[in-house]
Design a protein around this motif. Structure first.
Motif, PDB file in Angstrom:
ATOM      1  N   VAL A 142      -6.699   6.880   1.533  1.00 29.23           N
ATOM      2  CA  VAL A 142      -6.496   5.433   1.556  1.00 29.23           C
ATOM      3  C   VAL A 142      -7.376   4.807   2.642  1.00 29.23           C
ATOM      4  O   VAL A 142      -7.449   5.314   3.767  1.00 29.23           O
ATOM      5  N   ALA A 143      -7.992   3.664   2.298  1.00 28.89           N
ATOM      6  CA  ALA A 143      -8.929   3.023   3.237  1.00 28.89           C
ATOM      7  C   ALA A 143      -8.404   1.701   3.771  1.00 28.89           C
ATOM      8  O   ALA A 143      -9.109   1.030   4.548  1.00 28.89           O
ATOM      9  N   VAL A 144      -7.195   1.291   3.378  1.00 25.79           N
ATOM     10  CA  VAL A 144      -6.673  -0.020   3.776  1.00 25.79           C
ATOM     11  C   VAL A 144      -5.228   0.133   4.232  1.00 25.79           C
ATOM     12  O   VAL A 144      -4.644   1.208   4.168  1.00 25.79           O
ATOM     13  N   GLU A 145      -4.641  -0.990   4.695  1.00 23.54           N
ATOM     14  CA  GLU A 145      -3.248  -0.978   5.123  1.00 23.54           C
ATOM     15  C   GLU A 145      -2.582  -2.282   4.733  1.00 23.54           C
ATOM     16  O   GLU A 145      -3.255  -3.284   4.435  1.00 23.54           O
ATOM     17  N   VAL A 146      -1.270  -2.291   4.749  1.00 22.09           N
ATOM     18  CA  VAL A 146      -0.508  -3.472   4.379  1.00 22.09           C
ATOM     19  C   VAL A 146      -0.847  -4.630   5.318  1.00 22.09           C
ATOM     20  O   VAL A 146      -0.984  -4.444   6.533  1.00 22.09           O
ATOM     21  N   GLY A 147      -0.970  -5.832   4.749  1.00 23.00           N
ATOM     22  CA  GLY A 147      -1.254  -7.018   5.538  1.00 23.00           C
ATOM     23  C   GLY A 147      -2.737  -7.301   5.691  1.00 23.00           C
ATOM     24  O   GLY A 147      -3.119  -8.391   6.141  1.00 23.00           O
ATOM     25  N   GLN A 148      -3.559  -6.351   5.331  1.00 22.48           N
ATOM     26  CA  GLN A 148      -5.012  -6.534   5.467  1.00 22.48           C
ATOM     27  C   GLN A 148      -5.535  -7.444   4.363  1.00 22.48           C
ATOM     28  O   GLN A 148      -5.067  -7.409   3.226  1.00 22.48           O
ATOM     29  N   ARG A 149      -6.507  -8.283   4.686  1.00 22.60           N
ATOM     30  CA  ARG A 149      -7.174  -9.109   3.678  1.00 22.60           C
ATOM     31  C   ARG A 149      -8.408  -8.372   3.163  1.00 22.60           C
ATOM     32  O   ARG A 149      -9.127  -7.732   3.935  1.00 22.60           O
ATOM     33  N   VAL A 150      -8.587  -8.457   1.866  1.00 22.20           N
ATOM     34  CA  VAL A 150      -9.733  -7.787   1.250  1.00 22.20           C
ATOM     35  C   VAL A 150     -10.474  -8.774   0.356  1.00 22.20           C
ATOM     36  O   VAL A 150      -9.895  -9.737  -0.153  1.00 22.20           O
TER      37      VAL A 150
ATOM     38  N   VAL B  83       0.889  -1.163   0.000  1.00 20.16           N
ATOM     39  CA  VAL B  83       0.000   0.000   0.000  1.00 20.16           C
ATOM     40  C   VAL B  83       0.932   1.219   0.000  1.00 20.16           C
ATOM     41  O   VAL B  83       1.579   1.512   1.005  1.00 20.16           O
ATOM     42  N   ALA B  84       1.048   1.885  -1.153  1.00 19.32           N
ATOM     43  CA  ALA B  84       1.959   3.024  -1.256  1.00 19.32           C
ATOM     44  C   ALA B  84       1.531   4.125  -0.289  1.00 19.32           C
ATOM     45  O   ALA B  84       0.338   4.405  -0.132  1.00 19.32           O
ATOM     46  N   ASP B  85       2.528   4.750   0.352  1.00 21.55           N
ATOM     47  CA  ASP B  85       2.225   5.850   1.268  1.00 21.55           C
ATOM     48  C   ASP B  85       1.457   6.959   0.575  1.00 21.55           C
ATOM     49  O   ASP B  85       0.669   7.666   1.196  1.00 21.55           O
ATOM     50  N   THR B  86       1.722   7.111  -0.722  1.00 22.14           N
ATOM     51  CA  THR B  86       1.070   8.179  -1.478  1.00 22.14           C
ATOM     52  C   THR B  86      -0.345   7.806  -1.898  1.00 22.14           C
ATOM     53  O   THR B  86      -1.075   8.638  -2.435  1.00 22.14           O
ATOM     54  N   GLY B  87      -0.760   6.542  -1.678  1.00 22.29           N
ATOM     55  CA  GLY B  87      -2.114   6.120  -1.982  1.00 22.29           C
ATOM     56  C   GLY B  87      -2.380   5.822  -3.438  1.00 22.29           C
ATOM     57  O   GLY B  87      -3.518   5.534  -3.815  1.00 22.29           O
TER      58      GLY B  87
END
Length: 678
Positions: free
Chosen positions: A615-623, A580-584
């Motif tokens: 951004v609505a998500v983060e690294v490691g999250q399952r979608v 998830v890029a910091d820049t979104g």
């Protein structure tokens, strides 16, 4: 194993771009190798992209080619440049030696003989830097022990241990004339041991014992407080001098020895040169040095020392300002050695030196400018400049060596010099207004040698001010032009984007593809991915028409572009977010069966630094497919001058049986736009 693998990769890359003969130059940014080729048509793109570790190959305009490697680019670049077959290929970036040569060529060339003189002086001293630095550090340690009251190094009755310590550093300076004679002779292509022998002859105990002869007459120099004796040798007056520490004498002597030596070699046949040339050179040059050149060199050094001492005594403010302002221009041209030689003369004749104190203002202003560059490189996440500045600052503060800062940074960025000169001026003013700073040792001006300067408080305040002023000016106004800053920012943003893609393409612990127990969550049935949905609603276009050369080249896998009608971005597949890029602007998803999908919102939108992206998500999250990833202000993207085309690709396309993008048309969010066959 790693070294061999890296070497094989380097060789494979060079072979795929057409071999060493096809490479004109090679540079790199933080993630990409940048080739300038003779003929880009010789590149075997398929072979290049098949090299392990290569994320993609991107043709550029003309015969330029980029190879996306990711974070290992420095290792690959270094291995390529060390390949024997690449020895003659340029790296694009000038080396420190080339920067030095360019600086000297700009400052020289108008008067050839003067250039030769300064080069002679420089090459006679430069090889001695190591032992001079070593001696200066021993002196600094002794000064610290003296300040702490461990031992009085100025006492006449020191313990034998500390007398021995004195010998460790005094040996360098006492025998310096012999060392200089050796280097000077080597520079002028004379047998260096012959030059050293001639100089050693006037430093023997036998020569020094002439001062006690009955016919010897001694006189005192009231200005310098030194005594000179004249002996009667062969009916001729022979001025007896203490040549330990003298540097002008060997320089003059070797300059006279060189034509004599070459003349004798022309006279004698080669088979007898070894016997007669050294012998006759010694028979001629030792008396000439003792009777004429030695006294001349001493008079020259004493005269220059007197002149500088007069300036320092009568106009200390002017002297203290001029010295640090001169050095930044003398050092790059190699013209500072005459002043360094005068420091040694002062120590030998006066017992102290008054040049090194003001010189310290220049050195610490130089190091302060480097510290400013280091702070900016940390702020800007410029890894290469941070490494360069860190090494240069360590060499400066601990060793007193300014060359890494000058040639590695300052001469490459011309905005540094004016800011550094202000620091030199401030430091010089403080020393001048305080009445000057002296030292009784030859010391490279570093943090470790501060104790050898007197008065210490004045010196510390001056060099600290020089350091701080230069550093603050560089930090506040930057060391780069606006164009250089923009170029660096674009390179950094591109690097961050490439690194984000590299992470997305790398299996991570905990992902389905990485588990030894098989893909997908443990204990669950793994769904097979057969389709990739549209992350946004809009018009579907081919990657070739997306406007981004990296995606158009399929370096990041096959897929499609979608011109969105609104700013809602959803997950095109179900899986784990590995990027998830910091820049979104970019999201990498790995499905449970190992399909790696990238969603990239807009073209070059990394340069917006996250503005307009929520951004609505983060690294490691399952979608799940259709879950919201981000909301994008499309008007803000357009206003910033960037295309809104959202790209969705299968990063590991080459590892799958088939990846088939759908043709142009329209698609709603979640509609299938790519068919996948594992």
């Amino acid at each position: 194993m790693t070294s061999a693998t890296t070497r094989d990769r380097a060789e494979a890359i060079i072979e795929a771009v057409g071999g060493p003969a096809n490479v004109l130059s090679l540079t790199h940014c933080a993630t990409r190798l940048r080739f300038e080729l003779r003929d880009a048509g010789q590149v075997d793109r398929a072979a290049l992209e098949a090299v392990p570790g290569v994320l993609g190959a991107v043709p550029q305009s003309g015969d330029r080619y980029q190879v996306v490697v990711g974070g290992a680019v420095q290792t690959v670049f270094t291995q390529i440049t060390h390949l024997p077959s690449m020895a003659g290929v340029g790296t694009g970036r000038a080396s420190d030696a080339e920067v030095k040569a360019a600086a000297r060529s700009r400052g020289r060339g108008r008067v050839a003989w003067l250039d030769a003189v300064f080069e002679y002086l420089s090459d006679s001293f430069r090889p001695l830097l190591g032992v001079l630095l070593g001696a200066s550090l021993i002196i600094a340690t002794a000064a610290v022990l003296d300040a702490l009251g461990v031992v009085d190094f100025r006492a006449d009755d020191k313990p034998a241990t500390w007398v021995f310590v004195d010998a460790m550093w005094r040996g360098v300076f006492y025998f310096l004339p012999i060392m200089v004679a050796y280097n000077a002779a080597k520079k002028l292509q004379v047998d260096p041991w012959l030059g050293a022998t001639v100089m050693a002859a006037v430093m023997t105990p036998e020569f020094l014992s002439l001062s006690s002869a009955a016919s010897t007459v001694c006189t005192t120099n009231d200005t310098l407080g030194t005594t000179a004796c004249v002996a009667d040798v062969l009916g001729l007056p022979l001025q007896l001098n203490e040549y330990g520490g003298q540097v002008f004498v060997p320089l003059i002597m070797v300059a006279v020895l060189a034509p004599l030596y070459r003349g004798l070699k022309r006279v004698f046949p080669e088979n007898v040169q070894m016997v007669f040339v050294p012998a006759l050179s010694m028979v001629v040059m030792i008396p000439v040095t003792a009777f004429l050149l030695g006294p001349l060199g001493v008079w020259l050094g004493s005269g220059l020392g007197d002149a500088l001492a007069w300036l320092n005594g009568n106009a200390p403010l002017v002297f203290a300002i001029v010295i640090p302002l001169l050095y930044p221009f003398l050092v790059p041209l190699g013209l500072h050695w005459p002043l360094n030689a005068l420091m040694l003369v002062n120590l030998n004749t006066l017992g102290y030196d008054f040049i090194q104190g003001p010189m310290g203002a220049w050195n610490f202003a130089c190091f302060g400018a480097t510290a400013g560059v280091l702070l900016l490189s940390v702020r800007d996440r410029d890894v290469q400049m941070r490494q360069t500045a860190t090494g240069a600052l360590a060499a400066g503060l601990l060793g007193g060596i300014s060359e890494p800062s000058l040639y590695g940074i300052h001469l490459r960025f011309k905005r540094i010099y004016p800011r550094m000169l202000v620091g030199c001026l401030v430091g010089g003013l403080i020393i001048g207004l305080a009445g000057g700073v002296d030292t009784n040792a030859f010391a490279f001006t570093s943090l470790l040698t501060i104790p050898v300067f007197d008065p210490i408080p004045t010196y510390v305040i001056a060099v600290a001010a020089a350091f701080a002023v230069s550093m603050l000016l560089v930090v506040l106004s930057d060391y780069r032009t606006p164009e250089q800053r923009a170029e660096a920012r674009a390179a950094r943003e591109q690097a961050e984007a490439d690194l984000a893609l590299a992470v997305a393409a790398t299996p991570t612990p905990g992902s389905g593809a990485a588990r030894s127990g098989g893909p997908g969550p443990v204990g669950a049935t793994v769904a097979v991915t057969t389709a990739v949905g549209a992350p946004v609603a809009g018009e579907v276009v081919a990657l070739a028409d997306c406007g981004d050369p990296v995606f158009s080249s399929l370096a990041l896998g096959d897929g499609v572009g979608i011109v969105p009608v609104d700013g809602t971005v959803v997950a095109p597949v179900a899986g784990e977010l590995v990027t998830v890029a910091d820049t979104g602007h970019a999201f990498g998803i790995r499905t449970d069966d190992g399909v790696e999908v990238l969603v990239h919102v807009g073209v070059d939108t990394v340069q917006m630094a996250g503005a307009g992206f929520a951004v609505a998500v983060e690294v490691g999250q399952r979608v799940a497919a259709g879950d919201a990833l981000a909301t994008v202000d499309l008007d803000a993207v357009r206003a910033a001058g960037f295309a809104t085309t959202t790209l969705v690709t299968v990063l590991n396309s080459r590892a799958l049986t088939a990846v088939t993008p759908h043709g142009p048309g329209t698609a709603g969010r979640g509609d299938t736009v790519i068919d996948v066959e594992a």
